[in-house]
Design an enzyme around this catalytic site. Structure first.
Site, short mmCIF file in Angstrom:
data_model
loop_
_atom_site.label_atom_id
_atom_site.label_comp_id
_atom_site.label_asym_id
_atom_site.label_seq_id
_atom_site.Cartn_x
_atom_site.Cartn_y
_atom_site.Cartn_z
N HIS A 65 0.88 -1.27 0.13
CA HIS A 65 0.24 -0.10 0.06
C HIS A 65 0.80 1.26 -0.01
O HIS A 65 2.22 1.23 0.13
CB HIS A 65 -1.03 -0.02 1.14
CG HIS A 65 -0.41 -0.16 2.60
ND1 HIS A 65 0.32 -0.89 3.19
CD2 HIS A 65 -0.50 0.84 3.50
CE1 HIS A 65 0.80 -0.61 4.33
NE2 HIS A 65 0.38 0.67 4.67
N HIS A 67 1.30 3.91 1.91
CA HIS A 67 1.78 4.67 3.16
C HIS A 67 3.44 4.82 3.20
O HIS A 67 4.11 3.90 2.81
CB HIS A 67 1.44 4.18 4.39
CG HIS A 67 0.19 4.59 4.52
ND1 HIS A 67 -0.96 3.70 5.49
CD2 HIS A 67 -0.99 5.46 4.18
CE1 HIS A 67 -2.21 4.10 5.34
NE2 HIS A 67 -2.25 5.17 4.62
N ASP A 69 5.70 4.89 5.18
CA ASP A 69 6.56 3.95 6.17
C ASP A 69 6.81 2.42 5.44
O ASP A 69 7.33 1.84 5.85
CB ASP A 69 5.99 3.81 7.59
CG ASP A 69 4.59 3.21 7.55
OD1 ASP A 69 3.78 3.76 6.89
OD2 ASP A 69 4.49 2.50 8.51
N HIS A 70 5.83 2.49 4.36
CA HIS A 70 6.22 1.06 3.63
C HIS A 70 6.52 1.25 2.18
O HIS A 70 7.11 0.33 1.55
CB HIS A 70 4.50 0.54 3.41
CG HIS A 70 4.32 0.13 4.82
ND1 HIS A 70 3.96 -1.26 5.04
CD2 HIS A 70 3.73 0.83 5.72
CE1 HIS A 70 3.54 -1.55 6.07
NE2 HIS A 70 3.21 -0.33 6.64
N HIS A 122 -7.74 -0.92 5.19
CA HIS A 122 -6.69 0.15 5.92
C HIS A 122 -6.58 1.40 4.89
O HIS A 122 -6.54 2.56 5.12
CB HIS A 122 -5.27 -0.68 5.96
CG HIS A 122 -4.59 0.28 6.63
ND1 HIS A 122 -4.54 0.93 7.92
CD2 HIS A 122 -3.14 0.61 6.19
CE1 HIS A 122 -3.39 1.45 8.18
NE2 HIS A 122 -2.39 1.42 7.02
N ASP A 139 -0.36 -3.69 6.19
CA ASP A 139 -1.29 -3.12 7.50
C ASP A 139 -2.60 -3.71 7.42
O ASP A 139 -3.47 -3.30 8.40
CB ASP A 139 -1.14 -1.65 7.58
CG ASP A 139 0.28 -1.38 7.87
OD1 ASP A 139 1.16 -2.27 8.15
OD2 ASP A 139 0.55 0.04 8.07
N HIS A 177 4.12 -4.66 11.07
CA HIS A 177 4.69 -3.93 12.46
C HIS A 177 4.59 -4.80 13.39
O HIS A 177 3.95 -5.74 13.53
CB HIS A 177 3.65 -2.76 12.65
CG HIS A 177 3.65 -1.67 11.68
ND1 HIS A 177 4.09 -0.36 11.80
CD2 HIS A 177 2.68 -1.32 10.60
CE1 HIS A 177 4.15 0.20 10.86
NE2 HIS A 177 3.19 0.07 10.10
#
Length: 267
Positions: A65, A67, A69-70, A122, A139, A177
């Site tokens: 996805h 985001h 942080d990915h 998400h 996530d 995570h």
């Protein structure tokens, strides 16, 4: 089917390894004994570059996805390895993708093969990759929890979790995570008398105390302990009804109430 790299034989045996990133992210690598590897959701480049210095040879990047942080480390990794295939959902918010993949596609990357599953909730374009007994679910599903619904609806998120829960029970859950112990407090509040949950919490505590990741977990274990995969369990439904002050009308309403409870939960 999308073939990205020519088949050169499976890099078996394969080893799923989480590389810690930021405070609690995991960048997953799936590598063979020869060092060839798939990299999943590299939010930052440093951990992957360090692994490369120790022999990791990335062959492709999978993104679940959009985001940051990915996906935030992809550009730097492409400077190190120009032309490295980057497979991602069809979402313009992921400009680094070299190939868009969607629901029910099968991707082949050298000796690896993954089925792509659309798992919105998400985010609306979230996907997961399933293959080799592994589930890279970003996530959407966490150990003992699930992702927040930033874009999707409760019905979408529950359908996505149902879809993942239907995979073989020995599937290893490689999520994005290290949230297991924080999720455990909520799961215990929902099902304080679940013996499988008590065992999982004890196991996870021992893992973290010894500096080990709590992942991957097994899908069967999650189905026995994760309240978001257990919305049909009488104990979960009763706990949600008690918390909400009324019995939800159906399983989607049960899931929605459970997620709202989690969003405001403080251990």
């Amino acid at each position: 089917m999308v073939a990205i790299l020519p088949a050169t034989g499976s890099p078996s045996p394969m080893h799923p390894t989480p590389l810690p990133a930021f405070e609690d992210n995991y960048i997953w690598t799936l590598r063979g004994d020869d060092g060839r590897a798939i990299v999943v959701d590299p939010g930052e480049a440093g951990p992957v570059l360090a692994a490369a210095d120790a022999g990791l040879r990335p062959q492709a990047i999978l993104l679940t996805h959009h985001h940051a942080d990915h996906i935030g480390g992809v550009e730097e990794l492409l400077r190190r390895w120009p032309g490295l295939p980057v497979l991602a959902p069809d979402d313009d918010r992921i400009p680094v993708a070299s190939r868009r993949v969607g629901d029910d596609e099968r991707v082949e990357l050298g000796g690896w093969a993954f089925d792509v599953l659309a798992v919105p909730g998400h985010t609306v374009s979230h996907i997961a990759f399933h293959g080799h007994g592994l589930l890279f679910c970003g996530d959407t599903l966490f150990s003992l929890g699930c992702g927040r619904m930033f874009e999707g609806t409760p019905a979408q998120m529950l359908a996505s979790l149902d879809r993942l829960a239907a995979l073989p029970g020995d599937t290893l859950v490689c999520c994005g995570h290290e949230y297991t112990l924080s999720n455990a407090a909520f799961a215990r509040a929902v099902e304080p008398d679940n013996p499988a949950l008590a065992r999982r919490i004890e196991e996870a505590q021992a893992m973290r105390q010894s500096g080990r990741p709590t992942l991957p977990s097994t899908l069967a274990g999650e189905c026995d302990t994760n309240p978001f995969l257990r919305v049909d369990a009488p104990a979960v439904r009763a706990a949600v009804a008690s918390q909400a002050g009324h019995a939800p009308g159906d399983r989607v309403a049960t899931f929605a109430a459970l997620r709202r409870w989690k969003d405001g939960f403080r251990a």
